[in-house]
Design a protein around this motif. Structure first.
Motif, short mmCIF file in Angstrom:
data_model
loop_
_atom_site.label_atom_id
_atom_site.label_comp_id
_atom_site.label_asym_id
_atom_site.label_seq_id
_atom_site.Cartn_x
_atom_site.Cartn_y
_atom_site.Cartn_z
N THR A 1 -5.30 5.59 -1.00
CA THR A 1 -4.74 4.44 -0.29
C THR A 1 -5.82 3.69 0.48
O THR A 1 -5.91 2.45 0.42
N LEU A 2 -6.63 4.45 1.25
CA LEU A 2 -7.71 3.82 2.01
C LEU A 2 -8.71 3.13 1.08
O LEU A 2 -9.27 2.08 1.42
N LEU B 1 0.61 10.68 -4.23
CA LEU B 1 1.13 11.96 -3.73
C LEU B 1 1.94 12.68 -4.79
O LEU B 1 1.74 13.89 -5.05
N TRP C 1 0.81 -1.24 0.00
CA TRP C 1 0.00 0.00 0.00
C TRP C 1 0.83 1.28 0.00
O TRP C 1 0.38 2.30 -0.56
N LEU D 1 -4.15 9.91 0.72
CA LEU D 1 -4.74 9.14 1.81
C LEU D 1 -6.04 8.47 1.37
O LEU D 1 -6.28 7.28 1.64
N GLY D 2 -6.87 9.24 0.67
CA GLY D 2 -8.14 8.67 0.19
C GLY D 2 -7.92 7.54 -0.79
O GLY D 2 -8.58 6.49 -0.72
N ILE E 1 -12.90 11.58 0.53
CA ILE E 1 -11.73 12.23 1.14
C ILE E 1 -11.12 13.23 0.17
O ILE E 1 -10.71 14.35 0.56
N SER E 2 -11.04 12.87 -1.11
CA SER E 2 -10.46 13.78 -2.10
C SER E 2 -11.30 15.06 -2.22
O SER E 2 -10.75 16.18 -2.24
N THR F 1 -0.99 19.75 1.14
CA THR F 1 -2.11 19.28 1.96
C THR F 1 -3.14 18.56 1.12
O THR F 1 -3.61 17.46 1.46
N THR G 1 0.31 5.21 -1.99
CA THR G 1 0.41 6.53 -1.35
C THR G 1 1.46 7.40 -2.02
O THR G 1 1.21 8.58 -2.34
N SER H 1 -1.78 15.29 -0.16
CA SER H 1 -1.68 14.29 0.91
C SER H 1 -3.04 13.69 1.22
O SER H 1 -3.17 12.46 1.42
N LEU H 2 -4.09 14.55 1.28
CA LEU H 2 -5.43 14.04 1.55
C LEU H 2 -5.92 13.14 0.41
O LEU H 2 -6.54 12.10 0.65
#
Length: 571
Positions: free
Chosen positions: A99-100, A69, A61, A96-97, A142-143, A89, A65, A92-93
């Motif tokens: 990846t999750l 990124l 995973w 994160l989205g 999240i995005s 920022t 990320t 990164s968010l």
């Protein structure tokens, strides 16, 4: 499922590979972006990342990320309205989205679908679609939230942006994840004549549609009808070929549709770019879902047919095996019943013979002894020398009769107990030996004329002792029941094709026809002169049966008897 790589890659190399592929396909996604819009018609990295994390495991995973990124930083870096801190920022968010999103999808596939290739059945294919929609809400949510809190997206466009991002992720997974998973599996190429004909027809029909687009008065209509014309071809691929072929057709169709729509050509071009993109995404989603579900259904039906055929073959083999076992059991039982029946018949026969034997032994053994004892008493009382000699002759005759009877009993006992012994037989010395023994055993043996004819060119193998018993009893009867004038015994032997044929003919007293059916019975006497025990022909028949031979007796009173024997060679 782990990919079988030629080298043992360490975890860091896997992560770098995933990050690189994610970034490259992110650039492909940005290449297909609509002008003047932050949303994309498809986000290929979602499908690539989801497929790679399924194949390589959740430990890869970090590559998603890193790739996400880097790709987003590069995408927003040239935006003059965003400072570097906000770009980092937002990126990164979004990373994160993404990846999750991939990790959640992998978890649901492992726990709910429980198959790394969820396109084997329609049920798992539908579950894959639900997993795709659920996981994409995480990434898109999240995005979109990251863009919103950084004032990139206003509250008025928040829902619109979220839906566009969600649909783009869904389309990316539907296009690329099945394709990557299908490519990772062993591909079976079976191009039969029928399939080759189908491919030819497919190409001709596509060529026909392209040719019609060149006709001026049909261009406008055909452009609008292209989605409907393409769909049957894609369904054809899903129905007739493996998933990799069908999804490749969908992928090519989707990329061409996006490229044409971006260029302002095709049935998906509307007045508003957002609506054009949404219509295009709906089309791609529909053809992807239809192709995946139909391919899974066809594969499931094909597997069911194969299992049914295998079951029928196994069932047929089981039925044949059971039938063979039943037949063997029936044969075994039948043989056992026949054996029991033969045993019962043999026991009944032996019981009858035993009764007769006890009676005959009590009579035939005691009678000579009683005669000898009586003659001895007479000899003691009589002083005449001539009478004493006569008494001695009579005693001798009684002793000889008892000796003959005991020999016959011994022959019968040996015949029933001894195994058949294979020996080379020479009939001429065997017959001469029999006549010579009977000459001394019978007081009148010298007065019988014998005519012997033997035709034996090849060796013959049989049981010599049993043949000797057979010849001894038959020739002994011919001598004992001779006529009073010029007795003749003819013996003819013919050896041919592993079979010995013997004919023993005499011109003696003969046997009445009424007695012929019973002459092979134990202790049966065809005459009342008391000369024989009634065991001779019984022993002959038993010995013949042991040798798997055949005996036939023809006789006429006053003219003589002919005994015909057929004895097969022992192999």
């Amino acid at each position: 499922m782990n990919v079988k790589l030629p080298l043992k890659y360490k975890l860091d190399l896997k992560i770098i590979g995933v990050a690189l592929l994610y970034y490259l396909f992110a650039r492909v996604g940005y290449f297909f972006a609509f002008e003047g819009s932050t949303a994309l018609p498809t986000w290929p990295p979602s499908g690539i990342g989801f497929a790679l994390i399924i194949l390589l495991g959740r430990s890869s995973w970090p590559g998603i990320t890193i790739g996400s990124l880097v790709a987003n930083v590069m995408a927003y870096w040239n935006n003059p309205h965003l400072p570097a801190q906000e770009i980092i920022t937002i990126s990164s968010l979004i990373a994160l989205g993404n990846t999750l999103e991939a990790v959640t999808g992998t978890y649901l596939v492992k726990k709910w679908i429980r198959d790394d290739f969820p396109f084997r059945s329609a049920k798992n294919a539908f579950r894959f679609l639900f997993v795709t929609m659920i996981m994409c809400w995480i990434g898109a949510g999240i995005s979109t939230w990251g863009l919103y809190i950084n004032d990139v997206v206003s509250s008025d466009n928040l829902l619109r942006t979220g839906i566009s991002s969600w649909v783009g992720n869904v389309v990316g997974i539907l296009l690329f994840t099945p394709f990557i998973l299908a490519c990772s599996r062993k591909i079976h190429v079976r191009l039969t004549t029928g399939k080759a004909i189908e491919v030819g027809i497919f190409i001709l029909l596509l060529g026909g549609i392209i040719a019609l687009l060149e006709v001026d008065y049909m261009v406008a209509t055909l452009e609008r009808a292209l989605p409907f014309l393409v769909l049957p071809f894609l369904l054809w691929l899903a129905f007739r070929f493996e998933l990799i072929v069908a999804i490749a057709g969908v992928l090519i169709t989707a990329l061409l549709s996006i490229y044409m729509t971006i260029g302002g050509v095709g049935p998906f071009v509307l007045s508003d770019s957002y609506n054009s993109m949404l219509l295009l995404q709906i089309f791609i989603g529909v053809i992807s879902i239809s192709t995946i579900i139909l391919s899974a259904t066809v594969r499931e039906r094909y597997q069911a047919q194969n299992k049914l055929l295998e079951f029928n073959e196994n069932l047929e083999a089981m039925v044949q095996e059971r039938t063979r076992a039943l037949n063997e059991e029936i044969v075994t039982r039948k043989n056992a019943e026949e054996k029991i029946q033969r045993t019962n018949t043999e026991l009944s026969k032996r019981n009858t013979e035993l009764d007769n034997f006890v009676y005959s032994v009590s009579h035939d053994l005691r009678a000579p002894i009683a005669s000898v004892l009586g003659l001895i008493n007479l000899a003691k009382k009589d002083t005449d020398g001539i009478m004493k000699d006569m008494y001695l002759d009579m005693i001798h005759k009684s002793a000889m009769q008892q000796d003959h009877f005991i020999k016959e009993i011994l022959d019968q006992s040996r015949n029933s107990r001894l195994e058949v012994k294979r020996e080379e037989i020479h009939f001429e010395p065997l017959i001469d030996e029999t006549f010579n023994q009977l000459k001394f055993a019978t007081s009148t043996g010298q007065s019988v004329q014998k005519v012997i004819r033997i035709n034996q060119e090849a060796p013959f193998f049989s049981d010599r002792w049993r043949l000797k018993v057979i010849l001894n009893n038959i020739i002994s009867n011919s001598i004992r029941y001779r006529n009073g004038k010029d007795p003749v015994i003819k013996v003819n032997v013919e050896i041919r094709e592993h079979l010995a044929t013997l004919a023993i003919e005499d011109n003696g007293k003969g046997i009445e026809k009424d007695h012929l059916p019973n002459i092979y019975k134990m202790f049966y006497r065809a005459t009342d002169d008391g000369a024989g025990s009634g065991l001779g022909l019984y022993i002959v028949k038993e010995a013949i049966d042991k040798l798997n031979g055949h005996i036939d007796i023809e006789s006429e009173v006053g003219r003589g008897t002919t005994v015909k024997l057929a004895i097969p060679e022992l192999i």
